[in-house]
Design an enzyme around this catalytic site. Structure first.
Site, PDB file in Angstrom:
ATOM      1  N   GLY A 240       0.778  -1.212   0.005  1.00 41.43           N
ATOM      2  CA  GLY A 240       0.046   0.012   0.053  1.00 41.43           C
ATOM      3  C   GLY A 240       0.759   1.259   0.153  1.00 41.43           C
ATOM      4  O   GLY A 240       1.840   1.352  -0.804  1.00 41.43           O
ATOM      5  N   SER A 241       0.472   2.158   0.740  1.00 43.20           N
ATOM      6  CA  SER A 241       1.037   3.599   0.902  1.00 43.20           C
ATOM      7  C   SER A 241       0.528   4.537   1.729  1.00 43.20           C
ATOM      8  O   SER A 241      -0.657   4.337   2.073  1.00 43.20           O
ATOM      9  CB  SER A 241       1.240   4.228  -0.682  1.00 43.20           C
ATOM     10  OG  SER A 241       1.722   3.482  -1.711  1.00 43.20           O
TER      11      SER A 241
END
Length: 807
Positions: A240-241
């Site tokens: 993800g981020s």
């Protein structure tokens, strides 16, 4: 290596490489589009200046190949469907999302899905600028190969038969592959192996409807499907981020401030590479990072706006249930009519154990929805089958979208750019600008499925799957359930703020503390990611970090953000769910008369832990494993105060189900990893280790925390475990990759960051671990953008590269 003039993109009647001192400025003086100035700064970061996008692609193709030739050459083998030919029929590889795929299945998948026809469609749907970039990048890559020669390439691919020049078609295949990363690429094995059941068996079958088709007895069996397990890392927000855009009401300077923090694999085609591209005549000047083999920054900044991306929750694909015609397993029933699938005969050449090539033939099938697939749960039987419909399979404007993003002059113009093509394939966008505005926008591709259709077209056996995982299986048995394209831009969520906007892989619903975006198509955020559902640890940590900074209660002094204190808060590695759950658990543990001495010692360690996931924190490794054993505390049963959508920051909270949690702790402290006091006090700096030529590096961050990193749990001696990755390829590591902090002063952008695994994928390169050492030390590097900043870099160099094609 001798290259023939028939090889597209490497025609060279005149080839030159001249020093900066002798070079002319690229203002049309060189009689070719294949011309670029390659200015290199510390850590091997290229700053490409060209008059055209052809030249920009050419310069970057060459610079990129210098550091990543072997890795990309192998990726081209994958794209061509030739892995089995060169690497063996019995072999496999670690895919982009962490799943191992067999070479043979992979080859059949790529020959079916990423064919020459797919490349041609992408090219036809692209602008002149995208075509120029594709042509230029391939030519520059091939120029490096021609200059270097097969015998002098890096060791990993030196003299290898699988090293071939790149074609323009390859560039478009790579673009399409990138677009389908969050969808079709998770189905490589299931599509590549999907041969039809025997026709003789099918003739005896009488099953023609969903109600009569054999389906797994329990819904959880679908969730355990190997196909869907390939997406586990996305569903769990492991890959993800974090994106945080701060506006004028949150920064000390009154200008915007952006933190971009993608968490991607450290290996393969999802590796990021730093680059700065300037094409003044096209009003394009962007620095940032891009995916392997994509010739423009995807995440980055220009002189007025900075942006980053986070993986979005959109359903980019739907699996389509098909009722198979009992008279023929390659036909399906729709609205009472029998429809033929399209047979695609394919042949893969495979290297056998005896060293000889064998030809493997399979006939795969496609439908109006897309290719057929199968695994142990989603079986292709005499009664039912499944196809994949992927909205990104027809997303041909990804690179045009990236070009337009880079020309933005504010968050407003960036949002309009995003809405123009609506072609970001699987990401949210978070941005901040020089004027002090912040943006959250989700113009990602989502399957164009209205709510009414979603409610009516998911057959009952698949409704629990959608509720528990968000995966959508729709009926392909009636035209009433047909969909095409993606949700239009007018139906996408976004918000502009003067304080902040953020995302950490939850849905669009909660982009800032007091902002809620709701009422959007459910296909954008289904199941556990739906609007008004409990938020993940990184989302809550990010909001808490901003809340406490603006309240002046975080110990940093003042109550606004600067680039420096944002970096400090990031490195503090706050673990919000631990803050909300752990105190009650350790109190109950220490008061428990039945706890073993080892468990009591463990709880004393956890009680002393600050809940910050710093490298030197004792007990943090123990908590990581307990947290994982408890399912990352995602189940509501672990919390005494349940989630309340009116207070997503502070709920859920408090400890419940103490006995079950204690049982898990007792299991851990009895294991060889934590069966003595020293092991229970292990720190991340003791166990998160990477082997490099210059020694061992301790890697910061935690696998579930805002400051994110994870390696493969590996036993290196009896009872001694570390978390690590392959020392040559980084396979097995994921998390923090390219991190950027960007703001502005009167002279332009002020940017710092890090490429955690460094610029080169070649272990013999000086740029294989130079930034990794800085990352391990908790340091940042300057990201020079202006001419003055670039030329002031202590390791600055420049050269002009050009060639003239034959007529």
């Amino acid at each position: 290596m001798q290259l023939t003039t028939s090889m597209r993109g490497i025609y060279a009647a005149r080839i030159g490489l001249i020093t900066a001192a002798a070079a002319v400025l690229l203002t049309g003086c060189l009689p070719t589009d294949y011309a670029a100035s390659i200015r290199t700064t510390s850590y091997g970061v290229p700053h490409i200046v060209a008059d055209t996008f052809t030249g920009a692609g050419y310069g970057y193709g060459y610079a990129f190949a210098q550091d990543n030739f072997c890795l990309f050459a192998e990726e081209l083998v994958t794209l061509h469907g030739e892995r089995a030919k060169y690497f063996g029929a019995a072999g496999g590889y670690l895919g982009q999302l962490g799943t191992v795929f067999g070479n043979v299945d992979s080859d059949f998948f790529y020959k079916l899905v990423l064919s020459s026809d797919q490349a041609a469609r992408f090219k036809a749907g692209s602008s002149r600028a995208t075509r120029e970039l594709a042509d230029g990048f391939a030519t520059g890559y091939n120029r490096y190969l021609s200059d270097t020669g097969l015998a002098k390439l890096p060791v990993a691919c030196r003299g290898k038969a699988w090293v071939k020049p790149m074609t323009e078609e390859d560039a478009f295949l790579r673009f399409s592959q990138a677009a389908m990363t969050g969808s079709s690429l998770g189905f490589i094995g299931a599509i590549g192996s999907a041969v039809a059941p025997a026709a003789a068996v099918a003739k005896a079958a009488t099953t023609t409807t969903m109600a009569k088709a054999k389906v797994p007895a329990a819904p959880f069996e679908y969730a355990q499907s190997p196909v869907l397990m390939a997406f586990q890392s996305l569903r769990d927000h492991t890959i993800g981020s974090n994106g945080l855009g701060l506006g004028r009401n949150a920064t000390q300077s009154g200008k915007g401030l952006l933190m971009g923090n993608p968490h991607f694999p450290w290996w393969g085609a999802l590796r990021l590479n730093q680059v700065h591209i300037t094409v003044a005549k096209e009003n394009y000047d962007v620095m940032g990072a891009t995916l392997l083999g994509v010739p423009l920054p995807l995440i980055g900044f220009n002189d007025k706006v900075a942006w980053t991306h986070t993986f979005s929750t959109d359903n980019r694909f739907t699996v389509r249930y098909l009722a198979i015609d009992p008279s023929n397993p390659t036909r399906y029933l729709k609205d009472g009519k029998s429809i033929a699938m399209k047979a695609v005969p394919l042949t893969v050449s495979a290297l056998g154990a005896d060293g000889n090539q064998v030809q493997i033939k399979r006939t795969l099938y496609t439908t109006e929805y897309g290719p057929m697939l199968k695994d142990t749960s989603f079986a292709w039987t005499t009664g039912s089958g499944y196809a994949l419909q992927d909205a990104n399979a027809t997303n041909y404007q990804l690179i045009d979208q990236v070009i337009l993003n880079g020309k933005s002059t504010s968050v407003d113009s960036l949002r309009l750019a995003l809405a123009t093509y609506n072609a970001m394939p699987w990401v949210n966008t978070i941005a901040a600008d020089q004027a002090g505005d912040a943006l959250y926008a989700n113009y990602s591709v989502a399957a164009n499925v209205p709510d009414a259709q979603l409610a009516a077209c998911v057959p009952p056996p698949f409704q629990p799957l959608m509720a528990s995982t968000g995966v959508v299986v729709m009926a392909g048995t009636t035209a009433a359930c047909d969909w095409s394209g993606s949700i239009p831009a007018a139906g996408r969520p976004w918000v502009k703020r003067a304080d902040y906007a953020m995302n950490s892989n939850d849905s669009h619903w909660w982009p800032s503390l007091n902002t809620y975006l709701s009422g959007f198509a459910k296909i954008i955020a289904t199941g556990p990611n739906a609007e008004a559902t409990a938020q993940n640890n990184r989302t809550r940590t990010g909001h808490a970090m901003v809340r406490d900074r603006l309240a002046g209660t975080d110990g940093q002094g003042g109550y606004r953000f600067t680039l420096a204190n944002l970096q400090q808060l990031y490195l503090k590695s706050r673990f919000f769910k631990a803050e909300k759950w752990l105190p009650g658990f350790v109190s109950g543990c220490l008061a428990s008369p039945g706890a073993t001495p080892a468990a009591l010692d463990a709880c004393a360690v956890l009680q002393a832990w600050s809940t910050a996931h710093t490298p030197s924190s004792q007990g943090v490794v123990l908590f990581d494993e307990l947290y994982a054993a408890l399912g990352e505390l995602n189940d509501a049963s672990w919390w005494s105060v349940p989630f309340n959508p009116a207070d997503p920051q502070e709920t859920p909270r408090g400890t419940a189900n103490q006995a079950a949690a204690m049982a898990q702790l007792e299991t851990l402290v009895a294991s060889s990893q934590f069966n003595d006091p020293l092991k229970r006090r292990a720190r991340t700096q003791d166990v998160q280790l990477l082997q490099r030529a210059e020694g061992v590096l301790a890697v910061p961050g935690g696998r579930s925390t805002y400051n994110n990193w994870a390696g493969v749990r590996t036993q290196v001696a009896p009872g001694q475990f570390i978390y690590t990755a392959d020392p040559a390829t980084n396979a097995g590591a994921f998390g923090n990759s390219y991190i950027q902090f960007v703001t502005w002063d009167s002279a332009g952008p002020v940017a710092e960051g890090i490429l955690t695994y460094s610029q080169s994928s070649d272990p013999t390169s000086s740029h294989f671990s130079d930034q990794t050492r800085k990352y391990a030390a908790g340091e940042w590097v300057k990201l020079p953008y202006t001419d003055k900043q670039i030329k002031a870099d202590p390791n600055y160099s420049e050269r002009v590269l050009y060639e003239t094609p034959l007529p």
